[in-house]
Scaffold this motif. Sequence first.
Motif, PDB file in Angstrom:
ATOM      1  N   ARG A 234       0.815  -1.229   0.000  1.00 30.89           N
ATOM      2  CA  ARG A 234       0.000   0.000   0.000  1.00 30.89           C
ATOM      3  C   ARG A 234       0.843   1.271   0.000  1.00 30.89           C
ATOM      4  O   ARG A 234       0.472   2.266  -0.603  1.00 30.89           O
ATOM      5  N   ASN A 235       1.984   1.252   0.705  1.00 25.31           N
ATOM      6  CA  ASN A 235       2.694   2.516   0.952  1.00 25.31           C
ATOM      7  C   ASN A 235       4.093   2.637   0.369  1.00 25.31           C
ATOM      8  O   ASN A 235       4.654   3.732   0.397  1.00 25.31           O
ATOM      9  N   SER A 236       4.689   1.562  -0.113  1.00 26.98           N
ATOM     10  CA  SER A 236       6.089   1.715  -0.552  1.00 26.98           C
ATOM     11  C   SER A 236       6.153   2.212  -1.998  1.00 26.98           C
ATOM     12  O   SER A 236       5.197   2.074  -2.757  1.00 26.98           O
ATOM     13  N   LYS A 237       7.298   2.753  -2.336  1.00 23.90           N
ATOM     14  CA  LYS A 237       7.537   3.118  -3.735  1.00 23.90           C
ATOM     15  C   LYS A 237       7.736   1.825  -4.537  1.00 23.90           C
ATOM     16  O   LYS A 237       8.099   0.793  -3.969  1.00 23.90           O
ATOM     17  N   VAL A 238       7.545   1.904  -5.855  1.00 24.18           N
ATOM     18  CA  VAL A 238       7.820   0.697  -6.661  1.00 24.18           C
ATOM     19  C   VAL A 238       9.328   0.529  -6.805  1.00 24.18           C
ATOM     20  O   VAL A 238      10.106   1.469  -6.646  1.00 24.18           O
ATOM     21  N   GLY A 239       9.707  -0.738  -7.086  1.00 22.61           N
ATOM     22  CA  GLY A 239      11.122  -1.047  -7.319  1.00 22.61           C
ATOM     23  C   GLY A 239      11.928  -1.196  -6.043  1.00 22.61           C
ATOM     24  O   GLY A 239      13.141  -1.315  -6.096  1.00 22.61           O
ATOM     25  N   GLU A 240      11.241  -1.213  -4.888  1.00 23.88           N
ATOM     26  CA  GLU A 240      11.973  -1.303  -3.616  1.00 23.88           C
ATOM     27  C   GLU A 240      12.063  -2.746  -3.120  1.00 23.88           C
ATOM     28  O   GLU A 240      11.153  -3.561  -3.341  1.00 23.88           O
ATOM     29  N   ILE A 241      13.156  -3.009  -2.400  1.00 29.41           N
ATOM     30  CA  ILE A 241      13.343  -4.308  -1.730  1.00 29.41           C
ATOM     31  C   ILE A 241      13.395  -4.035  -0.233  1.00 29.41           C
ATOM     32  O   ILE A 241      14.065  -3.081   0.202  1.00 29.41           O
ATOM     33  N   TYR A 242      12.667  -4.819   0.551  1.00 26.11           N
ATOM     34  CA  TYR A 242      12.664  -4.645   2.007  1.00 26.11           C
ATOM     35  C   TYR A 242      13.007  -5.937   2.729  1.00 26.11           C
ATOM     36  O   TYR A 242      12.396  -6.979   2.463  1.00 26.11           O
ATOM     37  N   ASN A 243      13.953  -5.863   3.651  1.00 24.89           N
ATOM     38  CA  ASN A 243      14.195  -6.973   4.573  1.00 24.89           C
ATOM     39  C   ASN A 243      13.180  -6.897   5.716  1.00 24.89           C
ATOM     40  O   ASN A 243      12.838  -5.798   6.169  1.00 24.89           O
ATOM     41  N   ILE A 244      12.742  -8.075   6.182  1.00 23.40           N
ATOM     42  CA  ILE A 244      11.791  -8.121   7.301  1.00 23.40           C
ATOM     43  C   ILE A 244      12.306  -9.117   8.347  1.00 23.40           C
ATOM     44  O   ILE A 244      12.606 -10.277   8.006  1.00 23.40           O
ATOM     45  N   GLY A 245      12.409  -8.670   9.583  1.00 23.36           N
ATOM     46  CA  GLY A 245      12.878  -9.566  10.652  1.00 23.36           C
ATOM     47  C   GLY A 245      12.769  -8.858  11.987  1.00 23.36           C
ATOM     48  O   GLY A 245      12.663  -7.629  12.033  1.00 23.36           O
ATOM     49  N   GLY A 246      12.792  -9.645  13.045  1.00 21.34           N
ATOM     50  CA  GLY A 246      12.492  -9.051  14.351  1.00 21.34           C
ATOM     51  C   GLY A 246      13.571  -9.200  15.399  1.00 21.34           C
ATOM     52  O   GLY A 246      13.294  -9.073  16.590  1.00 21.34           O
ATOM     53  N   HIS A 247      14.824  -9.488  14.985  1.00 21.91           N
ATOM     54  CA  HIS A 247      15.914  -9.661  15.952  1.00 21.91           C
ATOM     55  C   HIS A 247      15.576 -10.696  17.028  1.00 21.91           C
ATOM     56  O   HIS A 247      15.648 -10.428  18.219  1.00 21.91           O
ATOM     57  N   ASN A 248      15.149 -11.839  16.587  1.00 22.01           N
ATOM     58  CA  ASN A 248      14.890 -12.946  17.512  1.00 22.01           C
ATOM     59  C   ASN A 248      15.779 -14.117  17.120  1.00 22.01           C
ATOM     60  O   ASN A 248      15.303 -15.181  16.745  1.00 22.01           O
ATOM     61  N   GLU A 249      17.079 -13.914  17.192  1.00 27.77           N
ATOM     62  CA  GLU A 249      18.013 -14.968  16.780  1.00 27.77           C
ATOM     63  C   GLU A 249      18.121 -16.038  17.858  1.00 27.77           C
ATOM     64  O   GLU A 249      18.342 -15.722  19.033  1.00 27.77           O
ATOM     65  N   LYS A 250      17.980 -17.275  17.443  1.00 26.90           N
ATOM     66  CA  LYS A 250      18.064 -18.409  18.380  1.00 26.90           C
ATOM     67  C   LYS A 250      18.785 -19.560  17.702  1.00 26.90           C
ATOM     68  O   LYS A 250      18.583 -19.791  16.502  1.00 26.90           O
ATOM     69  N   THR A 251      19.558 -20.325  18.473  1.00 33.36           N
ATOM     70  CA  THR A 251      20.083 -21.568  17.908  1.00 33.36           C
ATOM     71  C   THR A 251      18.916 -22.559  17.845  1.00 33.36           C
ATOM     72  O   THR A 251      17.939 -22.450  18.605  1.00 33.36           O
ATOM     73  N   ASN A 252      19.042 -23.539  16.950  1.00 33.87           N
ATOM     74  CA  ASN A 252      17.961 -24.528  16.824  1.00 33.87           C
ATOM     75  C   ASN A 252      17.743 -25.277  18.136  1.00 33.87           C
ATOM     76  O   ASN A 252      16.603 -25.549  18.524  1.00 33.87           O
ATOM     77  N   ILE A 253      18.840 -25.573  18.818  1.00 33.39           N
ATOM     78  CA  ILE A 253      18.690 -26.357  20.047  1.00 33.39           C
ATOM     79  C   ILE A 253      17.966 -25.541  21.130  1.00 33.39           C
ATOM     80  O   ILE A 253      17.156 -26.088  21.891  1.00 33.39           O
ATOM     81  N   GLU A 254      18.226 -24.220  21.142  1.00 32.32           N
ATOM     82  CA  GLU A 254      17.485 -23.351  22.080  1.00 32.32           C
ATOM     83  C   GLU A 254      15.981 -23.408  21.793  1.00 32.32           C
ATOM     84  O   GLU A 254      15.167 -23.469  22.715  1.00 32.32           O
TER      85      GLU A 254
END
Length: 345
Positions: A234-254
């Motif tokens: 709805r709001n971004s300009k065309v031709g843009e690339i956006y990364n999406i993530g929430g800083h929730n890094e975990k090891t698989n075992i965790e």
Amino acid sequence: MNILVTGGAGFIGGNFMHYMVNKYENDKIICVDKLTYCGNLETLAPISNRKNYKFIKADITDRNTIYQIFEENKIDIVVNFAAESHVDRSVENPEIFIITNVIGTQVLMDACRKYGIKRFHQVSTDEVYGDLPLDRVDLFFTENTPIRASSPYSASKASADLLVMSYYRTYQLPVSISRCSNNYGPYHFPEKLIPLMISRALHNEKLPVYGNGLNVRDWLYVEDHCTAIDLIIRNSKVGEIYNIGGHNEKTNIEVVKTILKILEKDESLIEYVKDRPGHDLRYAIDASKIEKDLNWKPKYTFDIGIKKTIEWYLNNKTWWEHILSGEYKNYFKKMYEKKYCSSNE
Ligand code: NAD
Ligand code: DAU
């Protein structure tokens, strides 16, 4: 507006369908899905009688059918989730990944060019950037990180991204791309880490952890991915690339130990098995561009999201037990037999 959601009977597409149908009563939300092994109409059942919902069973690589769908439905926006999405399956059989993820994207964009649209949004993945070293916690993927895919799955997604940007440059097709980290939440097919561990732990079955379990993933609750895509289209300009993530890094075992703790199950269920070939070490997203440009922020921390997810699996056993009782049994046997055998050698 008429919004076409491809792959809307899958995990993220299904959550996006729910989100959009509930939020935009005056838009028509049209799902196109081939219903492959992981496409599931039970995921869409709660919204299937809504007036602004429509479902069409179709394959995005089938040019004639896709053109007909565009002709009949006057599409304004396309959000392309449809894909083969499981890395392990791509190691076993890469070809279908190239067909669906690359050719399918091309067919959709050709339809967009032919019939005209306001936006084609490609749902991509952080896996196109390859991986980061485990001992450099200061490093994150930005939108300028070079493409360096590791698996046939991520190579097919990276190829599609290149094609999308080429249609923008060559034909001025109004495109955008989002590259998100690992999602989790309701309706997640139980071949992926979190739903696989929850469903197996609930049956007191062994939990297969690849390698030493120290690979890191950056987890995002699926609803946060949906809000980000909604803002972009709805709001971004065309031709843009956006990364999406929430800083929730975990090891698989965790992650696995957290699930066991919440379910009050014993860690003796954990079994280390043979590693995934070419296994990416660490994903970590820098999402500052979407935060700054579009004011997006994730709502859920991992602690809250994982509890909500487990609660959903406890309350919706029929959904995942149907899956476990079908073809999935053969898949699990074939895929994991090799891993267990090799780890015991
Ligand atoms: P999924 O495997 O759960 O769902 C994929 C859906 O696409 C299914 O409903 C399937 O039936 C449909 N589909 C497959 N081939 C099709 C075809 N030829 N024509 C029409 N429909 C077809 O996948 P997901 O995990 O929900 O991922 C959705 C998208 O998001 C994918 O493009 C994936 O690359 C991307 N992504 C996923 C994650 C994640 O953590 N799961 C993270 C970032 C990006
Ligand atoms: O980063 C985004 C990507 O996340 C998406 O593009 C993919 O579509 C999605 O499948 C996911 O890819 P991963 O390979 O990271 O997800 P998966 O759930 O398959 O595995 C997560 C981690 O857990 C990975 O390091 C492998 C490990 N694993 C996985 C399974 C299925 C195990 O240790 N045991 C398992 O049985």
